[in-house]
Design a protein around this motif. Structure first.
Motif, short mmCIF file in Angstrom:
data_model
loop_
_atom_site.label_atom_id
_atom_site.label_comp_id
_atom_site.label_asym_id
_atom_site.label_seq_id
_atom_site.Cartn_x
_atom_site.Cartn_y
_atom_site.Cartn_z
N THR A 1 -3.00 3.73 -3.15
CA THR A 1 -3.24 2.83 -4.05
C THR A 1 -2.40 1.38 -3.57
OG1 THR A 1 -2.57 2.01 -6.41
CG2 THR A 1 -0.70 3.26 -5.25
N THR A 2 -2.95 0.27 -4.14
CA THR A 2 -2.32 -1.01 -3.85
C THR A 2 -2.19 -1.76 -4.58
OG1 THR A 2 -4.79 -1.96 -3.57
CG2 THR A 2 -3.58 -0.84 -1.40
N PHE B 1 -7.29 1.17 -5.91
CA PHE B 1 -7.19 2.63 -5.52
C PHE B 1 -8.14 3.15 -4.59
CE2 PHE B 1 -5.94 2.03 -10.04
CZ PHE B 1 -4.67 2.62 -9.99
N ASP C 1 -11.18 -1.85 -6.82
CA ASP C 1 -10.36 -2.91 -7.16
C ASP C 1 -10.29 -3.53 -8.56
OD1 ASP C 1 -8.62 -3.08 -4.62
OD2 ASP C 1 -10.45 -3.94 -3.81
N ARG D 1 -12.97 2.31 -2.12
CA ARG D 1 -12.28 1.42 -2.97
C ARG D 1 -12.42 1.00 -4.03
NH1 ARG D 1 -11.25 -4.43 -1.57
NH2 ARG D 1 -13.05 -4.04 0.00
N ARG E 1 0.74 -1.10 -0.08
CA ARG E 1 -0.01 -0.05 0.10
C ARG E 1 0.66 1.18 0.07
NH1 ARG E 1 -4.26 -1.74 4.75
NH2 ARG E 1 -5.01 -3.77 3.69
N ILE F 1 -4.87 -4.42 -8.82
CA ILE F 1 -4.29 -3.24 -8.48
C ILE F 1 -5.66 -2.75 -7.70
CG2 ILE F 1 -4.73 -2.04 -10.67
CD1 ILE F 1 -2.51 -0.13 -10.12
#
Length: 741
Positions: free
Chosen positions: A654-655, A703, A715, A713, A645, A701
Motif C-alpha cells: 500500500t502507499t 494498493f 489509486d 495498482r 510505501r 492512497i
C-alpha cells in the motif's frame, strides 16, 4: 502355526527314506514350510505389536476426534510486542499449521522467540510453553520470563601489548542501542562472539598468526542489568617477511615486475594469504607473457630470529603457448565469425589466462550462450596449440502477448516477436503491435548491440501510431536512429535523430496556442543522460534515478517547426525501518520556441494529470482548458511527489502519497483571454512567468499487488482545491499497471 523341527524328524528321515535324493527333496520341502510358518509368525507378532500400540483404535467402534482448531497464546511479554514475537517465529508457526500441529514445531518456535529476546539484549530471557490437546482443539501457551535488559558497562582487554584497546573496541561495531539521557550499548552474545572473531582475524592479519583470543569472562552486576566483559589475549610473536627469494626459471624480461612483487611483500606482516598473493602474482606475471602453465611452489622458511621468515618461491615456467588456430563447435545458429570477433585470442597470439577470461566475458555478455568451454589441444610439432571453443546456444526467438489495462487507455493488448540473433551475428529485431481503447501502434526495430565492434549500441525504430487524446487525435509515423553507450553500471548516455510526420484532427476551431496547419513534419536531434542506482526497476526500495534530456528541431534537420525541449527528472528511494519505503519524485520540462515560431503544435506540448503524474486528475486534465473544457497543454510543466510505501502481506503493498503539479502558461492565458501569441518570445515569457504558479495537488492512497513484471495498482486521490473555472473534480480513481514512479 509355526512349524517346529527337532532331531526326531531327522531320525525318521534317516530310517524311512531309501534314497538320498528323496531325503534331500523332503528336507527342502520342510525348510520351505518352516520359512512360511516363520513368516506367518512374524506377521502375527507385528500385528500383535500394532494392536498393543493402538488399543483405542480397535477397542470400540468410534475413532477419536480429529484436530479441528488450535489457539496460540503468548503471555509474560512486556518489552517485545506479540506481533513481533510471532513474526520472529513465523516460519515455525506456519509449519505447525501445515504439518498436522506437531509439537516439535512449537519447540522450534519457542527457540526463535528466545533468539529474538537475546538479539534485543535480554540475555536471561526464557521461553517455555504448554501444549495441550482438548478434544478436537489444541491449545498452545507460550510463557515468557523476560528478565532484565543487559547493558554493556565496560569491555576490558588483557594482554594486548601491540594493538590498542580503542582499535579492538571498534570491532564490536554498533549493536542495537537503547536511547535515554545517553547512548548505551546493549549486550548481545552473538555480537560479542562476532567481535572476538574479528579481533582474532585482525591480529592474524598483522602477523600474529599464533594469537589466542580466549572466551570472554562475563561479570554481571547484582540485578543482572549490566555486564563487564573481560577478554584475555595471548598475542604471541609477530611474524614479518624479511625477504622473498625467487628461484627457478627467471625470465630477464620479467625482472622489473618480479622485483616489484618482492618489494610489495618484504617487511610486511606475514599471514597465510600472503603465500597465495605471492603465488598468484608470479603466475599472473608469467601468464602475461604466454607462460599460462607456469607453476610456483612456495616454502615458508623461519629464520633464527623469532618472528622473521623468508618466502622461498621456486618457479617452473613451462613452455610458452602460442595459438595456431581457433576451432569453433556447437554453434548451430550463430556464425563462426561472430564468435571469433569476440575472442581475445587469435591465431598467432600468445595464450594468456587473462585473454581467456576476457573472451568468456565478451561471449557471455552477448546473451546468446548458455555454456562456453575453451580448451587447448596437445602441442603440435612447433609447440603451438589449437584453441578449441565449444558453445551451447540459448533460444533466441521470443513471442509475447501482453494484455493490460491503463487508467486512460483502459483495456489494451500488446503482441509481437523478438529475435536477438538476426542473421546469426547477434543483431536484434523486434516487431510488436499495441491496440487499446484509445489507439493503435505498430513498431519495428533493428538493434546492433555492438556497433562496429564497440561498446556503442545502435537502435533504428520505425513506428506508426494513431491515438485519441482528450483534446485531439494524432496520426504519426516516425523513423529514428539512436546511439547509446553504458559508461558504468549506473550511467548511460544516448543521442540520435528522429524524423516524424504528424497529422492532427478533431481539434477545436479556436484551440488555444494552435494556428496555421494541423499537419507538420519534424526533424529532431537530441541527447539524454540517465543515472540509475535503484535496486529494482519495478518496486525499488533504495537508490536514485536521474534523467536529463535536450532535443532541438530545426529546418536544417528537415523540420517545419523550430523549438528546443529540456526535461529533467529525479526519483529517490529511501529504505526506512519496519520495511517502509520513502519515494520522492521531481520532474520538470520546458519548451523553447526558436526563430519565428510563435506557436507549438498541441501534440508537442506538455500535459499533466493522470495515473503517473498528479493522481487527483484524469489523464491530461490538469491545467488550462479551452471553451470546450478540453485541456490545452503548455510549454512548461512540473510534477512533485512524496510517497510512503509498505508491503504489508506477502505480495500486497500500500502507499500514501501527495502529488503536486502544474502546466504553464496558466494565469497569463486567462489575462490574455486565450488570444494567440504574436511571437515566440511572448509565449516563452508567459511560460516562465507562470512556471511555478497554479500548482494543483493530489492526496491519496494506493494498493498494489506485486508481480514479476510490475505491480497491479489501484489509486484513489483527493483534490483539496479543485478549480471551478476548469470544472475539476474532487476525486479521481485509477487502475493501472506499474508504479507511478
Amino acid at each position: 502355526m509355526p512349524i517346529i523341527m527337532d532331531s526326531k524328524w531327522f531320525s525318521v528321515l534317516n530310517k524311512s527314506t531309501p534314497s538320498i535324493m528323496f531325503r534331500f527333496l523332503l528336507l527342502c520341502c520342510l525348510v520351505a514350510a518352516w520359512c512360511l510358518g516363520a513368516g506367518a509368525s512374524i506377521c502375527s507378532a507385528q500385528q500383535g505389536e500394532q494392536t498393543a500400540e493402538l488399543p483405542d483404535k480397535i477397542s470400540g467402534t468410534e475413532s477419536p476426534p480429529q484436530v479441528q482448531s488450535y489457539s496460540i497464546t503468548i503471555k509474560g511479554n512486556s518489552s517485545i510486542k506479540e506481533k513481533d514475537l510471532r513474526k520472529a517465529a513465523a516460519g515455525e508457526l506456519l509449519m505447525f499449521e501445515q504439518r498436522a500441529y506437531r509439537k516439535a514445531d512449537i519447540d522450534d518456535a519457542a527457540f526463535q522467540m528466545r533468539s529474538a529476546y537475546l538479539q534485543a539484549g535480554y540475555a536471561f530471557a526464557l521461553v517455555d510453553y504448554t501444549y495441550e490437546k482438548k478434544g478436537d482443539h489444541i491449545e498452545v501457551i507460550f510463557d515468557i520470563q523476560e528478565g532484565p535488559r543487559v547493558i554493556v558497562e565496560n569491555i576490558v582487554f588483557q594482554g594486548n601489548r601491540n594493538i590498542a584497546a580503542d582499535k579492538l573496541l571498534s570491532f564490536f561495531g554498533e549493536p542495537a542501542k537503547t536511547w535515554g539521557r545517553k547512548q548505551q550499548t546493549i549486550f548481545v552474545e552473538s555480537a560479542v562472539r562476532d567481535g572476538i572473531n574479528m579481533i582474532r582475524d585482525h591480529y592474524r592479519g598483522e602477523g600474529f598468526i599464533d594469537v589466542v583470543v580466549k572466551n570472554p569472562d562475563l561479570s554481571f552486576n547484582e540485578n543482572r542489568s549490566g555486564v563487564t566483559i573481560t577478554i584475555a589475549i595471548e598475542e604471541g610473536p609477530q611474524y614479518i617477511i624479511s625477504d622473498v627469494q625467487l628461484q627457478g626459471d627467471l625470465l630477464p624480461g620479467l625482472a622489473p615486475g618480479l622485483d616489484k612483487i618482492k618489494n610489495e611483500l618484504t617487511g610486511k606482516p606475514y599471514y597465510v594469504r600472503r603465500k597465495l598473493f605471492l603465488r598468484t602474482s608470479l603466475e599472473d606475471a608469467y601468464d602475461a607473457v604466454g607462460y599460462a602453465e607456469a607453476n610456483v611452489a612456495i616454502e615458508v622458511i623461519q629464520q633464527d630470529e623469532p618472528g622473521r621468515i623468508i618466502l622461498d618461491a621456486v618457479i617452473t615456467s613451462g613452455t610458452q603457448v602460442r595459438i595456431a588456430d581457433v576451432v569453433i563447435s556447437g554453434n548451430d545458429s550463430t556464425k563462426e565469425s561472430f564468435i571469433k570477433d569476440r575472442l581475445q585470442l587469435k591465431p598467432g597470439d600468445i595464450y594468456t589466462r587473462g585473454k581467456k577470461m576476457e573472451s568468456f566475458r565478451k561471449l557471455y555478455d552477448s546473451g546468446l550462450f548458455a555454456k562456453i568451454s575453451m580448451e587447448l589441444s596437445g602441442p603440435r610439432e612447433d609447440g603451438s596449440r589449437i584453441l578449441e571453443v565449444e558453445v551451447e546456444e540459448l533460444p533466441t526467438r521470443e513471442y509475447f502477448v501482453e494484455p493490460g489495462w491503463g487508467s486512460y487507455e483502459q483495456l489494451r493488448l500488446r503482441a509481437g516477436a523478438f529475435e536477438k540473433n538476426l542473421f546469426g551475428i547477434g543483431k536484434n529485431g523486434r516487431i510488436d503491435g499495441l491496440v487499446s481503447m484509445k489507439g493503435e501502434t505498430i513498431s519495428l526495430s533493428y538493434t546492433d548491440p555492438w556497433l562496429l565492434q564497440t561498446a556503442i549500441s545502435m537502435n533504428v525504430p520505425l513506428y506508426f501510431e494513431s491515438r485519441d487524446e482528450p483534446s485531439y487525435t494524432s496520426d504519426e509515423a516516425a523513423l529514428s536512429v539512436l546511439f547509446s553507450r553504458k559508461f558504468s553500471k549506473n550511467l548511460t548516455l544516448s543521442t540520435g535523430y528522429q524524423y516524424k510526420m504528424t497529422q492532427l484532427s478533431n481539434l477545436a476551431d479556436d484551440s488555444v496556442l494552435q494556428k496555421e496547419e494541423e499537419d507538420y513534419n519534424k526533424g529532431t536531434v537530441g541527447i539524454q543522460a540517465i543515472w540509475d542506482s535503484r535496486d529494482d526497476i519495478f518496486y525499488p526500495a533504495a537508490g536514485l534515478r536521474l534523467a536529463s534530456s535536450f532535443d532541438i528541431s530545426l529546418p536544417a534537420l528537415g523540420s517545419e517547426i523550430e523549438f528546443g525541449r529540456i526535461t529533467l527528472g529525479c526519483r529517490y528511494f529511501i529504505q526506512l525501518p519496519q520495511e517502509y519505503i520513502l519515494g520522492l519524485r521531481a520532474t520538470t520540462g520546458l519548451i523553447i520556441p526558436l526563430g519565428d515560431q510563435s506557436f507549438i503544435p498541441i501534440s508537442e506540448r506538455f500535459f499533466n494529470g493522470g495515473d503517473n503524474t498528479v493522481r487527483s486528475y484524469q489523464h491530461s486534465e490538469l491545467g488550462p482548458k479551452d471553451e470546450n473544457n478540453e485541456p490545452t497543454g503548455g510549454l512548461g510543466y512540473n510534477v512533485f511527489s512524496i510517497e510512503l510505501r509498505k508491503r504489508f502481506y506477502k505480495n500486497f503493498a500500500t502507499t500514501l502519497y501527495v502529488d503536486a503539479g502544474n502546466v504553464s502558461p496558466n494565469k497569463s492565458l486567462l489575462a490574455n483571454d486565450f488570444m494567440p501569441y504574436a511571437s515566440g518570445s511572448d509565449l516563452l515569457d508567459d511560460t516562465l512567468n507562470d512556471f511555478f504558479s497554479e500548482f494543483r495537488f493530489g492526496i491519496g492512497i494506493g494498493f498494489q499487488y506485486l508481480l514479476p513484471v510490475g505491480p497491479i495498482r489501484i489509486d484513489v486521490a483527493y483534490n483539496p482545491d479543485p478549480a471551478e473555472i476548469w470544472n475539476e473534480d474532487n476525486w479521481a480513481f485509477h487502475f493501472s499497471l506499474g508504479m507511478a514512479f
